[in-house]
Scaffold this motif. Sequence first.
Motif, PDB file in Angstrom:
ATOM      1  N   GLN A 171      37.987  29.668  47.855  1.00 17.16           N
ATOM      2  CA  GLN A 171      39.613  29.817  47.403  1.00 17.16           C
ATOM      3  C   GLN A 171      39.491  31.362  46.847  1.00 17.16           C
ATOM      4  O   GLN A 171      38.779  31.662  45.988  1.00 17.16           O
ATOM      5  CB  GLN A 171      39.941  28.736  46.128  1.00 17.16           C
ATOM      6  N   ALA A 172      40.474  31.931  47.263  1.00 17.32           N
ATOM      7  CA  ALA A 172      40.723  33.383  46.839  1.00 17.32           C
ATOM      8  C   ALA A 172      41.685  33.089  45.479  1.00 17.32           C
ATOM      9  O   ALA A 172      42.789  32.700  45.660  1.00 17.32           O
ATOM     10  CB  ALA A 172      41.648  34.165  47.903  1.00 17.32           C
ATOM     11  N   VAL A 173      40.961  33.420  44.434  1.00 18.93           N
ATOM     12  CA  VAL A 173      41.629  33.318  42.970  1.00 18.93           C
ATOM     13  C   VAL A 173      42.301  34.713  42.639  1.00 18.93           C
ATOM     14  O   VAL A 173      42.926  34.661  41.410  1.00 18.93           O
ATOM     15  CB  VAL A 173      40.801  32.610  42.185  1.00 18.93           C
ATOM     16  N   ILE A 174      41.689  35.630  43.189  1.00 20.50           N
ATOM     17  CA  ILE A 174      42.361  37.220  42.795  1.00 20.50           C
ATOM     18  C   ILE A 174      42.445  37.759  44.091  1.00 20.50           C
ATOM     19  O   ILE A 174      41.594  38.052  44.956  1.00 20.50           O
ATOM     20  CB  ILE A 174      41.277  37.860  41.702  1.00 20.50           C
ATOM     21  N   MET A 175      43.731  38.283  43.935  1.00 19.63           N
ATOM     22  CA  MET A 175      44.106  39.378  45.361  1.00 19.63           C
ATOM     23  C   MET A 175      44.856  40.498  44.836  1.00 19.63           C
ATOM     24  O   MET A 175      45.864  40.307  44.284  1.00 19.63           O
ATOM     25  CB  MET A 175      44.860  38.213  46.356  1.00 19.63           C
ATOM     26  N   ASP A 176      44.202  41.604  45.415  1.00 21.99           N
ATOM     27  CA  ASP A 176      44.897  42.910  44.779  1.00 21.99           C
ATOM     28  C   ASP A 176      45.125  42.995  43.428  1.00 21.99           C
ATOM     29  O   ASP A 176      46.324  43.408  43.088  1.00 21.99           O
ATOM     30  CB  ASP A 176      46.309  43.150  45.914  1.00 21.99           C
ATOM     31  N   GLY A 177      44.296  42.443  42.574  1.00 19.19           N
ATOM     32  CA  GLY A 177      44.492  42.759  41.118  1.00 19.19           C
ATOM     33  C   GLY A 177      45.220  41.797  40.347  1.00 19.19           C
ATOM     34  O   GLY A 177      45.346  41.717  39.164  1.00 19.19           O
ATOM     35  N   GLU A 178      45.737  40.600  41.246  1.00 21.15           N
ATOM     36  CA  GLU A 178      46.703  39.998  40.598  1.00 21.15           C
ATOM     37  C   GLU A 178      46.030  38.243  40.948  1.00 21.15           C
ATOM     38  O   GLU A 178      45.201  38.117  41.741  1.00 21.15           O
ATOM     39  CB  GLU A 178      47.790  39.571  41.493  1.00 21.15           C
ATOM     40  N   ILE A 179      46.070  37.512  39.647  1.00 17.54           N
ATOM     41  CA  ILE A 179      45.582  36.207  39.692  1.00 17.54           C
ATOM     42  C   ILE A 179      46.283  35.301  40.479  1.00 17.54           C
ATOM     43  O   ILE A 179      47.718  35.155  40.239  1.00 17.54           O
ATOM     44  CB  ILE A 179      45.468  35.586  38.358  1.00 17.54           C
ATOM     45  N   MET A 180      45.809  34.329  41.228  1.00 16.19           N
ATOM     46  CA  MET A 180      46.483  33.354  42.128  1.00 16.19           C
ATOM     47  C   MET A 180      46.482  32.089  41.457  1.00 16.19           C
ATOM     48  O   MET A 180      45.244  31.388  41.454  1.00 16.19           O
ATOM     49  CB  MET A 180      45.965  33.395  43.728  1.00 16.19           C
ATOM     50  N   ASP A 181      47.612  31.525  40.904  1.00 18.02           N
ATOM     51  CA  ASP A 181      47.210  30.284  40.418  1.00 18.02           C
ATOM     52  C   ASP A 181      47.227  29.026  41.104  1.00 18.02           C
ATOM     53  O   ASP A 181      46.718  28.018  40.582  1.00 18.02           O
ATOM     54  CB  ASP A 181      48.716  30.235  39.353  1.00 18.02           C
TER      55      ASP A 181
END
Length: 286
Positions: A171-181
Amino acid sequence: MPDWAEIALRTLLAVAVLFVMTKLLGKRQVSQLSLFEYITGITIGSLAAYVSLDLESTWYLGLVAIAVWVGVSLGIEWLQIKSKRARDIIDSRATVLIKDGKILEDNLKKERLTTDELLQQLRRKNVFRTADVEFAIMEPSGDVNVLLTKENQPLTPKHLGIRVAPEQEPQAVIMDGEIMDEPLATLGLNRDWLQTELEKTGVAVENVFLGQVDSAGQLFVDLYDDQLKVPQPQTKAALLATLKKCEADLEMFGLSTNEREAKSMYARCSKQLEKVIDDVKPLLVR
């Protein structure tokens, strides 16, 4: 209305209609075109161009033609789903090209495939000798699938009698420096856990281009700065080492005591822990 403005509006309308129609036709229309789907795509594109550029009053008939083509395509797809015979007629059947290491020349001629083209298709599958091929078949899509002989197939853990753990989608939990909740919630984790893991690696969220969590709960990060080296997660390795240390401690305790009952207890616990390690090792060595 000026001609240029009318053409611009019609083009926008054609784009919107094409988007809706292609969504109806599904992803297969884009990824793997059959012969009929290829013809349908060309025709619908031509009709969309007609709708955009025809300045006559009958331009709307192009939309009717697009709707008819899409309806026919959906009907044919429905037939293909319901009937094997319809699939064979529309998409044709798969053709065997190589069997038991022997090239079937008649089938090559049937598919209008030259020897050079066959060898090219095999090289795409990392096969360079036809003698290594047990079975090769050309699918209706035009792809050639290859089954190698047993002695030429790559080794797998199953061949070696090694059990491995099932692998779930990271699971991608950080993308482009933003946390994915949402992915975090899917894994049953939260931002506090993520911040703790980032502190272990010594990086900040804004410096992470992509962060993924695997099925074992290990965080892997890719930074914007490719020159920086980030230590790989050692959670599973550390757990396995701890279990082995506990097993060794139990054996040492059993050797250091003179009481028969205690020695028997330590030996029994050591054997049980050894079995536990054997059971979980496939999960921890990947």
